[in-house]
Each structure stands twice: as C-alpha cells, then as structure tokens.
Scaffold this motif. Structure first.
Motif, PDB file in Angstrom:
ATOM      1  N   UNK A 235       0.828  -1.200   0.000  1.00  0.00           N
ATOM      2  CA  UNK A 235       0.000   0.000   0.000  1.00  0.00           C
ATOM      3  C   UNK A 235       0.869   1.258   0.000  1.00  0.00           C
ATOM      4  N   UNK A 236       1.959   1.246   0.772  1.00  0.00           N
ATOM      5  CA  UNK A 236       2.879   2.389   0.786  1.00  0.00           C
ATOM      6  C   UNK A 236       3.492   2.599  -0.595  1.00  0.00           C
ATOM      7  N   UNK A 237       3.866   1.512  -1.238  1.00  0.00           N
ATOM      8  CA  UNK A 237       4.450   1.603  -2.575  1.00  0.00           C
ATOM      9  C   UNK A 237       3.465   2.222  -3.560  1.00  0.00           C
ATOM     10  N   UNK A 238       2.226   1.750  -3.533  1.00  0.00           N
ATOM     11  CA  UNK A 238       1.213   2.283  -4.443  1.00  0.00           C
ATOM     12  C   UNK A 238       0.954   3.768  -4.170  1.00  0.00           C
ATOM     13  N   UNK A 239       0.894   4.128  -2.903  1.00  0.00           N
ATOM     14  CA  UNK A 239       0.651   5.529  -2.539  1.00  0.00           C
ATOM     15  C   UNK A 239       1.777   6.434  -3.028  1.00  0.00           C
ATOM     16  N   UNK A 240       2.991   5.959  -2.949  1.00  0.00           N
ATOM     17  CA  UNK A 240       4.137   6.772  -3.345  1.00  0.00           C
ATOM     18  C   UNK A 240       4.303   6.870  -4.855  1.00  0.00           C
ATOM     19  N   UNK A 241       4.101   5.756  -5.563  1.00  0.00           N
ATOM     20  CA  UNK A 241       4.511   5.720  -6.972  1.00  0.00           C
ATOM     21  C   UNK A 241       3.392   5.819  -8.004  1.00  0.00           C
ATOM     22  N   UNK A 242       2.187   5.384  -7.686  1.00  0.00           N
ATOM     23  CA  UNK A 242       1.113   5.484  -8.680  1.00  0.00           C
ATOM     24  C   UNK A 242       0.874   6.941  -9.094  1.00  0.00           C
ATOM     25  N   UNK A 243       0.759   7.885  -8.144  1.00  0.00           N
ATOM     26  CA  UNK A 243       0.582   9.289  -8.561  1.00  0.00           C
ATOM     27  C   UNK A 243       1.739   9.799  -9.417  1.00  0.00           C
ATOM     28  N   UNK A 244       2.948   9.339  -9.163  1.00  0.00           N
ATOM     29  CA  UNK A 244       4.104   9.779  -9.935  1.00  0.00           C
ATOM     30  C   UNK A 244       4.039   9.233 -11.366  1.00  0.00           C
ATOM     31  N   UNK A 245       3.617   7.993 -11.485  1.00  0.00           N
ATOM     32  CA  UNK A 245       3.470   7.405 -12.824  1.00  0.00           C
ATOM     33  C   UNK A 245       2.411   8.170 -13.610  1.00  0.00           C
ATOM     34  N   UNK A 246       1.298   8.443 -12.966  1.00  0.00           N
ATOM     35  CA  UNK A 246       0.216   9.190 -13.629  1.00  0.00           C
ATOM     36  C   UNK A 246       0.665  10.605 -13.991  1.00  0.00           C
ATOM     37  N   UNK A 247       1.457  11.238 -13.117  1.00  0.00           N
ATOM     38  CA  UNK A 247       1.908  12.606 -13.365  1.00  0.00           C
ATOM     39  C   UNK A 247       2.780  12.702 -14.613  1.00  0.00           C
ATOM     40  N   UNK A 248       3.420  11.591 -14.997  1.00  0.00           N
ATOM     41  CA  UNK A 248       4.243  11.558 -16.200  1.00  0.00           C
ATOM     42  C   UNK A 248       3.406  11.291 -17.458  1.00  0.00           C
ATOM     43  N   UNK A 249       2.088  11.183 -17.276  1.00  0.00           N
ATOM     44  CA  UNK A 249       1.223  10.902 -18.414  1.00  0.00           C
ATOM     45  C   UNK A 249       1.253   9.442 -18.833  1.00  0.00           C
ATOM     46  N   UNK A 250       1.739   8.581 -17.933  1.00  0.00           N
ATOM     47  CA  UNK A 250       1.808   7.145 -18.199  1.00  0.00           C
ATOM     48  C   UNK A 250       0.660   6.447 -17.483  1.00  0.00           C
ATOM     49  N   UNK A 251       0.430   5.205 -17.806  1.00  0.00           N
ATOM     50  CA  UNK A 251      -0.678   4.460 -17.209  1.00  0.00           C
ATOM     51  C   UNK A 251      -0.173   3.227 -16.482  1.00  0.00           C
ATOM     52  N   UNK A 252      -0.990   2.751 -15.555  1.00  0.00           N
ATOM     53  CA  UNK A 252      -0.736   1.491 -14.861  1.00  0.00           C
ATOM     54  C   UNK A 252      -1.633   0.438 -15.503  1.00  0.00           C
ATOM     55  N   UNK A 253      -1.096  -0.729 -15.855  1.00  0.00           N
ATOM     56  CA  UNK A 253      -1.887  -1.735 -16.565  1.00  0.00           C
ATOM     57  C   UNK A 253      -2.870  -2.483 -15.664  1.00  0.00           C
ATOM     58  N   UNK A 254      -3.740  -1.719 -15.015  1.00  0.00           N
ATOM     59  CA  UNK A 254      -4.743  -2.309 -14.131  1.00  0.00           C
ATOM     60  C   UNK A 254      -5.953  -1.377 -14.094  1.00  0.00           C
ATOM     61  N   UNK A 255      -6.972  -1.632 -14.903  1.00  0.00           N
ATOM     62  CA  UNK A 255      -8.145  -0.746 -14.937  1.00  0.00           C
ATOM     63  C   UNK A 255      -8.921  -0.716 -13.628  1.00  0.00           C
ATOM     64  N   UNK A 256      -8.698  -1.698 -12.755  1.00  0.00           N
ATOM     65  CA  UNK A 256      -9.431  -1.729 -11.486  1.00  0.00           C
ATOM     66  C   UNK A 256      -8.730  -0.917 -10.391  1.00  0.00           C
ATOM     67  N   UNK A 257      -7.516  -0.441 -10.649  1.00  0.00           N
ATOM     68  CA  UNK A 257      -6.752   0.278  -9.635  1.00  0.00           C
ATOM     69  C   UNK A 257      -7.452   1.578  -9.240  1.00  0.00           C
ATOM     70  N   UNK A 258      -7.713   1.733  -7.937  1.00  0.00           N
ATOM     71  CA  UNK A 258      -8.323   2.971  -7.456  1.00  0.00           C
ATOM     72  C   UNK A 258      -8.094   3.108  -5.957  1.00  0.00           C
ATOM     73  N   UNK A 259      -8.158   4.339  -5.494  1.00  0.00           N
ATOM     74  CA  UNK A 259      -8.046   4.632  -4.077  1.00  0.00           C
ATOM     75  C   UNK A 259      -9.458   4.713  -3.507  1.00  0.00           C
TER      76      UNK A 259
END
Length: 314
Positions: A235-259
C-alpha cells in the motif's frame, strides 16, 4: 523445553519487547537464529542476483554517462550482497556453516531470491524501471527493517538504504529522460511499466498465509525483525509511486486500480501461483542468471583458496 531454556526464552522476549538490540554473541533461540539466517541470506543473495539484469545493460547503455552510472550501481549492489552475507555468516558460524553453504543452497534452489530478479530486462526502459521502481520498493521494505531487533542487520541496512536512495535517483533520471523524449521513447517506457507491474506487486510477498500458503511474516513480526505486513508495504508503494506514474502521463496496466474511501488502494491481485513458480527457479531468466552465478563462483575459486591458505598459521 526445560526450565532453564524457558527462562532464557522469557528473558529474550522481554528484551525484544523492550526494543533492545540483539547482538551476534548474545543468547538467542534457534528459531530466531534460523529466521535471521533465512531473511538476511535471501536479502544478500537478492542484492547480488539483482545486479545481473542491470549488468546486462553496462555495454549497451546509450551514453558514456549512463554507462558509468549503471556500472557504479552494479558495483554498489554487489557490495551490499557481500556485506549482508558477512552478517549471515556470523550467525551461521555456531552451526558449523559458512558462505560456501549459502552458495550451495542457492545453486540447489534451496535459497531463493526476489522474484523481480528472475525477470527479463530487454530495453533501456527496463533498466530505468529496475532502478526507479524496484529499488523504490526495496527502500520502502528496507527502511521498515532499520528498526530490526538484530543489531548487526540494522547497522548494515543503514548504509544500504543510504546508497539505495542514490540508485532510485539514478532510475528516476532515466525515466524522466524517456518520458520527456520522443513518442517512441515514451512507448518504450510504457511497455516497461506494463511488463514489470505484476512483478512489482509481487515484490513484497503474498498478502496472507490464508490466501497463498506458507509465509514467515508472522514469525518475523513476533521477533520484531520487521514491523509491517507485506500488504502494508505494498500500500505504501502504491501511494508513493502510482501518482508519480500518472503525473508523467503514463498508465498502470490495471483498470481496477483505485483509491477507495478508506484511503486504501484496490487493485487486481497478481497471480500468486506464478509468483511461487518464479521464486522456485522457474522464471523467464532464472536458469540463465543462476548459471552465470555458478560460472562466476567456480572461476573465482582460486581467490578463495588463496585467501584460505593465507589465513592458515605458518
């Protein structure tokens, strides 16, 4: 367990609960020693095996600057491994074992290493993901263990964590260059994220024994070798890095991913059966990387022999 052993165990757990640091010469239950050897040797071997995917990119790095940076990182990771295996050896000495036994366990498949280092790294984007996200995951895990009850491990981790921060910055530099580059470079980076995402989720280990079978998580927490569960770290990893990946205009390969409304990440579980296959030596690059480690160990046997003879009294 006899009365004397029960008393020693009681006093030992009181020390653990007080937050005392256990040292190598202190009395410790065999269960504690075994847990330490398993944890530290796996960590040490993972540092060494983890240098191999990036070692593949030393001759192929796009510039001299990048080549020097990744060479320095590989050197650091090997040093981390040697430091940790030295800590493990001190614990093994009363059992009549040494580093040779650890290497034999690695070659036989008994000693495992992190799932991510069984994977392929076919592009320069993969080199960036390893340094940014894999090392980022390692920093989260290792920082949590800085407060470990075993003093020598905690002191080794202090140095390792400091160097891993530089490794993550090196990875972020590669990622930023690709993200700000051409469409082809951005596509290459997105492909690397897609390829590594399941392995990154697996990095912290299964969420619970009930769901996936064997885990040493509860024992390690009881002895305060660690203070957080696998899922808390994920959970800490997702909190730290998912927003950073999104901020670069990139996507995470998981359509179900959400906070969710409880501020916890919901995500698609990786295939934990595949995880078990990978860490037992059936990953895409498992055989090749182990074969390379075996060749290196055999080729350098003369150094160990020479040092062994020098250590003997004349």
């Amino acid at each position: 367990m006899d009365v004397d052993s029960e008393q020693k165990m009681k006093q030992f757990m009181e020390r653990i609960d007080r937050g005392d640091k256990i040292e190598v010469d202190d009395w410790m239950p065999e269960d504690y020693r075994d847990a330490l050897i398993r944890l530290i040797s796996m960590h040490g071997i993972s540092e060494i095996m983890g240098a191999l995917p990036e070692k593949e990119w030393v001759p192929k790095a796009p510039t001299l600057y990048r080549k020097l940076a990744i060479m320095a990182k590989v050197q650091d990771e090997m040093g981390h491994g040697q430091l940790l295996l030295r800590v493990a050896e001190d614990l093994m000495e009363p059992l009549g074992k040494n580093r040779d036994d650890l290497m034999e366990d690695l070659f036989s498949g008994k000693l495992k290493f992190h799932n991510v280092f069984h994977m392929e790294a076919p592009t320069w984007g993969d080199a960036g993901i390893i340094a940014w996200l894999v090392d980022g995951a390692a920093i989260i895990s290792q920082t949590m263990m800085l407060g470990t009850s075993y003093g020598p491990y905690g002191r080794a981790l202090k140095r390792i964590c400091a160097e891993e921060v530089f490794h993550a910055q090196h990875g972020e530099s590669i990622i930023m260059a690709l993200a700000e580059g051409t469409e082809e470079q951005r596509a290459l980076l997105q492909g690397s994220i897609n390829r590594w995402w399941p392995s990154l989720l697996m990095f912290f280990g299964p969420p619970s024994k009930a769901e996936t079978g064997h885990t040493n998580q509860d024992k390690n927490m009881r002895y305060k070798l660690r203070t957080k569960t696998n899922e808390q770290l994920r959970q800490e990893f997702l909190t730290k890095y998912v927003p950073r990946i999104w901020a670069l205009g990139l996507t995470v390969p998981d359509p179900s991913l959400r906070l969710n409304e409880d501020a916890e990440w919901e995500y698609a579980q990786p295939d934990w059966k595949e995880f078990k296959q990978i860490v037992t030596g059936h990953g895409p690059k498992s055989k090749e990387r182990l074969a390379l480690r075996v060749r290196s160990y055999e080729m350098n046997s003369w150094v160990r022999d020479a040092l062994g003879k020098r250590a003997q009294p004349i």
